[in-house]
Scaffold this active site. Structure first.
Site, PDB file in Angstrom:
ATOM      1  N   ASP A  72     -16.178 -80.250 -24.520  1.00 27.75           N
ATOM      2  CA  ASP A  72     -15.399 -79.481 -23.539  1.00 27.75           C
ATOM      3  C   ASP A  72     -15.971 -79.623 -22.126  1.00 27.75           C
ATOM      4  OD1 ASP A  72     -17.727 -78.028 -24.051  1.00 27.75           O
ATOM      5  OD2 ASP A  72     -16.692 -76.486 -25.188  1.00 27.75           O
ATOM      6  N   HIS A 143     -15.891 -68.521 -31.188  1.00 30.50           N
ATOM      7  CA  HIS A 143     -15.244 -69.735 -30.680  1.00 30.50           C
ATOM      8  C   HIS A 143     -16.053 -70.987 -31.004  1.00 30.50           C
ATOM      9  CE1 HIS A 143     -17.316 -69.343 -26.472  1.00 30.50           C
ATOM     10  NE2 HIS A 143     -17.841 -70.363 -27.078  1.00 30.50           N
ATOM     11  N   GLU A 148     -10.817 -70.290 -28.278  1.00 28.95           N
ATOM     12  CA  GLU A 148     -11.113 -68.857 -28.284  1.00 28.95           C
ATOM     13  C   GLU A 148     -10.275 -68.136 -29.338  1.00 28.95           C
ATOM     14  OE1 GLU A 148     -13.532 -67.748 -26.633  1.00 28.95           O
ATOM     15  OE2 GLU A 148     -13.508 -68.286 -24.507  1.00 28.95           O
TER      16      GLU A 148
END
Ligand code: GLP
Length: 252
Positions: A72, A143, A148
């Protein structure tokens, strides 16, 4: 021990888990020099990254043909920004290994077309032959990557909205201010994660104990994204004693 389709491994300390995981990766590289790794940021993997650097310095881990894909990146943060996950990885790992720059793959949070950037990443993962070993951390709220808790989860790499607790947890990278942490990030989706051939989620410290309990012993729910790992055929959860505290009632 095996619970709900997960292999759970217990370690006496975060340091022991880190050493064992770094050695596991080094063995993987020795067997398959072109190993494709998926990598997380956060505090949890840091001792393991240090061990990997040590193994490399001692000639026991050769990254010259390996590829990496990070999970990410923050939206609106350029790769060279000190707050980017890209910079974090450069500082903590890549800059100290013999990994080829063209085989380090990252989402670009400053890309003008974020949807196109997400598609590009999915294609790059496919072109590399898929992820052989994906390492994951765990958010206190369950998460993984930036997937999330929610009523629905995205399957593919996507633009994610960050929970307030997640922004708080990342504040250290933005001069300690939650307000400085971007509200959005790009993240591999749950499908991207579950397509990895092998997954190792590493969790250490008592703050993760409750999330670990739910991930391992709870039902599969998008409200606990890490619980989706229960459907993966080769997912492992590596824990130190503090993170494993909630599993003790079941015995080891
Ligand atoms: C961040 C990252 C996750 C990471 C998690 C846990 O928000 N996006 O990939 O696993 O938080 O971080 P830490 O290891 O510092 O607890």
């Amino acid at each position: 021990m095996h619970v709900n389709g997960l292999t759970i491994r217990f370690f006496g300390s975060p340091g022991r888990a880190a050493t064992a995981l770094a050695r596991d990766i080094a063995r993987g590289l020795a067997a398959h020099p072109g190993l494709v790794l998926g990598l997380p940021t956060g505090r949890t993997p840091l001792p393991m990254y240090r061990q990997l650097v040590n193994l490399h310095r001692n000639g026991d881990a050769d990254f010259s043909r390996a590829s990496t894909f990070n999970l990410d990146e923050f939206v609106g943060v350029a790769p060279g920004d000190p707050g980017s996950y890209r910079s974090f990885m450069e500082r903590e790992l890549f800059g100290q290994l013999n990994i080829a720059p063209q085989r380090i793959h990252f989402l670009d949070g400053s890309a003008p077309d974020l949807a196109a950037e997400c598609l590009r990443y999915e294609r790059a993962i496919r072109r590399a032959g898929g992820i052989d070993l994906l390492l994951l951390g765990l958010g206190v709220n369950g998460h993984i990557g930036f997937n999330e808790p929610s009523d629905g989860l995205e399957g593919q790499t996507h633009v994610a909205r960050l929970a307030p607790t997640t922004r708080q947890a990342n504040a250290a990278m933005f001069a300690g201010r939650r307000g400085g942490v971007p509200r959005r990030a790009l993240s591999m989706g749950i499908g991207t994660i579950l397509r990895a051939r092998r997954i190792v989620l590493l969790a250490t410290g008592s703050a993760k104990a409750e999330a670990v309990r739910k991930l391992v012993l709870g039902t599969i729910t998008t409200r606990m994204p890490a619980s989706l790992l229960q459907v993966h055929p080769a997912a492992e959860v590596w824990l130190d004693a503090d993170a494993a505290a909630g599993l003790n009632a079941r015995g080891r």
